[in-house]
Design an enzyme around this catalytic site. Structure first.
Site, PDB file in Angstrom:
ATOM      1  N   GLU A 200       0.848  -1.182   0.000  1.00 19.92           N
ATOM      2  CA  GLU A 200       0.000   0.000   0.000  1.00 19.92           C
ATOM      3  C   GLU A 200       0.881   1.228   0.000  1.00 19.92           C
ATOM      4  O   GLU A 200       1.972   1.209   0.572  1.00 19.92           O
ATOM      5  CB  GLU A 200      -0.855   0.030   1.281  1.00 19.92           C
ATOM      6  CG  GLU A 200      -2.303  -0.196   1.026  1.00 19.92           C
ATOM      7  CD  GLU A 200      -3.138  -0.322   2.298  1.00 19.92           C
ATOM      8  OE1 GLU A 200      -2.756   0.217   3.346  1.00 19.92           O
ATOM      9  OE2 GLU A 200      -4.188  -0.960   2.218  1.00 19.92           O
ATOM     10  N   HIS A 208      -7.031   8.478  11.131  1.00 21.03           N
ATOM     11  CA  HIS A 208      -7.766   7.209  11.072  1.00 21.03           C
ATOM     12  C   HIS A 208      -9.210   7.548  11.439  1.00 21.03           C
ATOM     13  O   HIS A 208      -9.488   7.955  12.559  1.00 21.03           O
ATOM     14  CB  HIS A 208      -7.170   6.203  12.061  1.00 21.03           C
ATOM     15  CG  HIS A 208      -7.974   4.935  12.177  1.00 21.03           C
ATOM     16  ND1 HIS A 208      -7.475   3.686  11.854  1.00 21.03           N
ATOM     17  CD2 HIS A 208      -9.252   4.718  12.577  1.00 21.03           C
ATOM     18  CE1 HIS A 208      -8.409   2.772  12.053  1.00 21.03           C
ATOM     19  NE2 HIS A 208      -9.491   3.366  12.495  1.00 21.03           N
ATOM     20  N   ASN A 289     -13.749  -4.332  10.258  1.00 21.82           N
ATOM     21  CA  ASN A 289     -13.829  -5.217  11.422  1.00 21.82           C
ATOM     22  C   ASN A 289     -15.268  -5.685  11.583  1.00 21.82           C
ATOM     23  O   ASN A 289     -16.187  -4.869  11.624  1.00 21.82           O
ATOM     24  CB  ASN A 289     -13.363  -4.499  12.680  1.00 21.82           C
ATOM     25  CG  ASN A 289     -11.862  -4.260  12.660  1.00 21.82           C
ATOM     26  OD1 ASN A 289     -11.096  -5.132  12.261  1.00 21.82           O
ATOM     27  ND2 ASN A 289     -11.441  -3.086  13.049  1.00 21.82           N
ATOM     28  N   ARG A 291     -17.087  -7.033  14.032  1.00 20.91           N
ATOM     29  CA  ARG A 291     -17.382  -7.326  15.443  1.00 20.91           C
ATOM     30  C   ARG A 291     -17.634  -6.021  16.191  1.00 20.91           C
ATOM     31  O   ARG A 291     -17.456  -4.947  15.637  1.00 20.91           O
ATOM     32  CB  ARG A 291     -16.177  -8.017  16.073  1.00 20.91           C
ATOM     33  CG  ARG A 291     -14.911  -7.191  15.852  1.00 20.91           C
ATOM     34  CD  ARG A 291     -13.736  -7.652  16.651  1.00 20.91           C
ATOM     35  NE  ARG A 291     -12.495  -7.130  16.121  1.00 20.91           N
ATOM     36  CZ  ARG A 291     -11.996  -5.917  16.352  1.00 20.91           C
ATOM     37  NH1 ARG A 291     -12.664  -5.070  17.123  1.00 20.91           N
ATOM     38  NH2 ARG A 291     -10.865  -5.527  15.819  1.00 20.91           N
ATOM     39  N   ARG A 337      -8.223   4.733  26.601  1.00 20.96           N
ATOM     40  CA  ARG A 337      -7.967   3.338  26.985  1.00 20.96           C
ATOM     41  C   ARG A 337      -6.915   3.341  28.085  1.00 20.96           C
ATOM     42  O   ARG A 337      -5.733   3.576  27.808  1.00 20.96           O
ATOM     43  CB  ARG A 337      -7.442   2.539  25.804  1.00 20.96           C
ATOM     44  CG  ARG A 337      -8.406   2.465  24.644  1.00 20.96           C
ATOM     45  CD  ARG A 337      -7.889   1.457  23.633  1.00 20.96           C
ATOM     46  NE  ARG A 337      -8.688   1.482  22.421  1.00 20.96           N
ATOM     47  CZ  ARG A 337      -8.633   0.553  21.484  1.00 20.96           C
ATOM     48  NH1 ARG A 337      -7.811  -0.476  21.616  1.00 20.96           N
ATOM     49  NH2 ARG A 337      -9.393   0.630  20.410  1.00 20.96           N
TER      50      ARG A 337
END
Ligand code: ADP
Length: 450
Positions: A200, A208, A289, A291, A337
């Site tokens: 890439e 992002h 993703n 999930r 987080r």
């Protein structure tokens, strides 16, 4: 609707799923390794089953043990959470063979999106813009050199089976490509048992930005806006927010519509996240993703929807909760987080939490499975919990986050709380002016010691 759900996970996400089940009036089964016998999810579930010793491959990834636990308890569905077996198409098929529902997408979609080369091919065919790169995998160094010349350096070598930021290597110039290919291949082989790689264009200063989607498997789908996850270390997300400081309403609607249309065409079932890099006003697909994601609460805070509950409903054949026109975005949310790690070196710091006092008040949410006296085991991820804060505006959200971080007490282990205390006081963060390499630069420039 399901009668009894077995939660094939641990930690905060097991607790998160358990809470949704309880609010739906569904009985719950916790599974745990011997290291997690005292865990919160085990204490709060209606039933629990020990599925093996501490290593995940012998417990949380042990499919025969999970099947036996379903059988013993009579669970009619399994929620896989994130990580572990959540993106394992074979697990979904095996459960179906045993008349147990997998709460997640169709196996065919998990498999297709799990192979990043196949995922990109699918995205392209559905009209989703992709990062320029090789058309499929690269098999020889000569082929890679030729393709890279076409793309232009720097290029990124990525593992088809990649995840968690592993199996990715940058080649700044042509003379670095052969080594990057070999390293990415061997890393991918070791981590995923598959050494297929692709190329890439390596984007220099992108953000992002990912789009949350929900489909009913029958051709209806909605998007729930974006999350900006540009604050990363080693390609791993550290802080997420929504809305993105870089996007306006029309930008969101444009990409949201493209993604939603693609999900309708796929007849996608359940929750999914379509991930993009965003640079100079352009979106470039990187992966999907299939999930629930760690950062889902950010979306819950601004939409007022319980994503896990909706995920369970559509898995049971239910309809989408809203039409696209009914989806409303209110205010701003940020998630940190908080990990059991040294905030400067990021070395893991497992151990016993001697005191624990989470913050509270309006607009503050802590999703965590720890408690005072709890010992974080060394076998799994190092998450202490997620602090999620909501405010009417981004400014209010940041002020609230600052005071919530200052209230948060976790003693006995090291945590990344001091990192976030620095970040909320940083002018670039306050201005929303950051990209995927910003945090690495901040740390390399001694941001934690100033
Ligand atoms: P993983 O599945 O391992 O998380 P992703 O494809 O989602 O891998 O990429 C993770 C992160 O790696 C991205 O958020 C971004 O920071 C970086 N990344 C991936 N592709 C590129 C690219 N083409 N150029 C620059 N950075 C990239």
């Amino acid at each position: 609707m399901f009668d009894k759900i077995l939660i094939a996970n641990r930690g905060e996400i097991a607790l998160r799923v358990l809470r949704a089940c309880q609010e739906l009036g569904i009985a719950t089964v916790a599974v745990h390794s011997t290291a997690d016998a005292d865990a919160m999810h085990v204490r709060l579930a209606d039933e629990s089953v020990c599925i093996g010793p501490p290593p995940a491959k012998d417990s949380y990834l042990n499919i025969p043990a999970l099947l036996a636990a379903c059988e013993i308890t009579g669970a009619d569905a399994v929620h896989p959470g994130y990580g572990f077996l959540s993106e394992n198409a074979r697990f979904a098929e095996i459960l179906a063979d045993h008349n147990v529902h997998f709460i997640g997408p169709k196996a065919e979609h998990i498999r297709r999106m799990g192979d990043k080369i196949e995922a990109k091919r699918t995205a392209k065919a559905l009209g989703i813009p992709c990062v320029p790169g090789s058309d499929g995998g690269v098999t020889s160094d000569e082929e890679a050199l030729k393709i890279a010349r076409g793309i232009g350096y720097p290029v990124l070598v990525k593992a088809a089976a990649g995840g968690g930021g592993r199996g990715m290597k940058v080649a700044q110039h042509e003379d670095e490509l052969t080594t990057a290919l070999a390293t990415a291949r061997s890393e991918a082989k070791a981590a995923f048992g598959d050494d297929a790689v692709y190329l890439e264009k390596y984007l220099q200063r992108p953000r992002h930005i990912e789009i949350q989607v929900l489909g009913d498997g029958k051709g209806n789908a909605i998007h729930l806006g974006e999350r900006d996850c540009s604050l990363q270390r080693r390609h791993q997300k550290v802080l997420e927010e929504s809305p993105s400081p870089a996007l306006n309403v029309s930008g969101r609607n444009t990409i949201g519509d493209i993604v939603t249309q693609a999900m309708r065409e796929l007849q996608y079932l359940g929750l999914g996240t379509v991930e993009f890099l965003y640079e100079d006003g352009q979106f470039y697909f990187i992966e999907m993703n299939t999930r629930i994601q760690v950062e889902h609460p950010v979306t819950e805070m601004i939409t007022g929807l319980d994503l896990v509950l909706e995920q369970i409903r559509v898995a049971a054949g239910g309809d989408l909760p809203l039409t696209q026109a009914e989806v409303e975005f209110r205010g701003h949310a940020i998630e940190c987080r908080v990990n059991a790690e040294n905030p400067s070196t990021f070395l893991p710091s497992p151990g016993r939490i001697t005191s624990y006092h989470p913050p509270g008040g309006l607009g503050v949410r802590v999703d965590s499975a720890v408690y005072q006296g709890y010992t974080i085991p060394p076998f799994y991820d190092s998450m202490v919990g997620k602090l999620i804060v909501h405010g009417k505006t981004r400014t209010e959200c940041l002020m609230r986050l600052k005071r919530a971080l200052d209230e948060f007490v976790v003693d006995g282990i090291e945590t990344t709380l001091p990192l976030f205390q620095k970040l909320v006081r940083n002018q670039d963060i306050i201005d929303g002016n950051y990209h995927i390499h910003w945090l690495e630069h901040f740390l390399a420039d001694g941001g934690m010691s100033r």
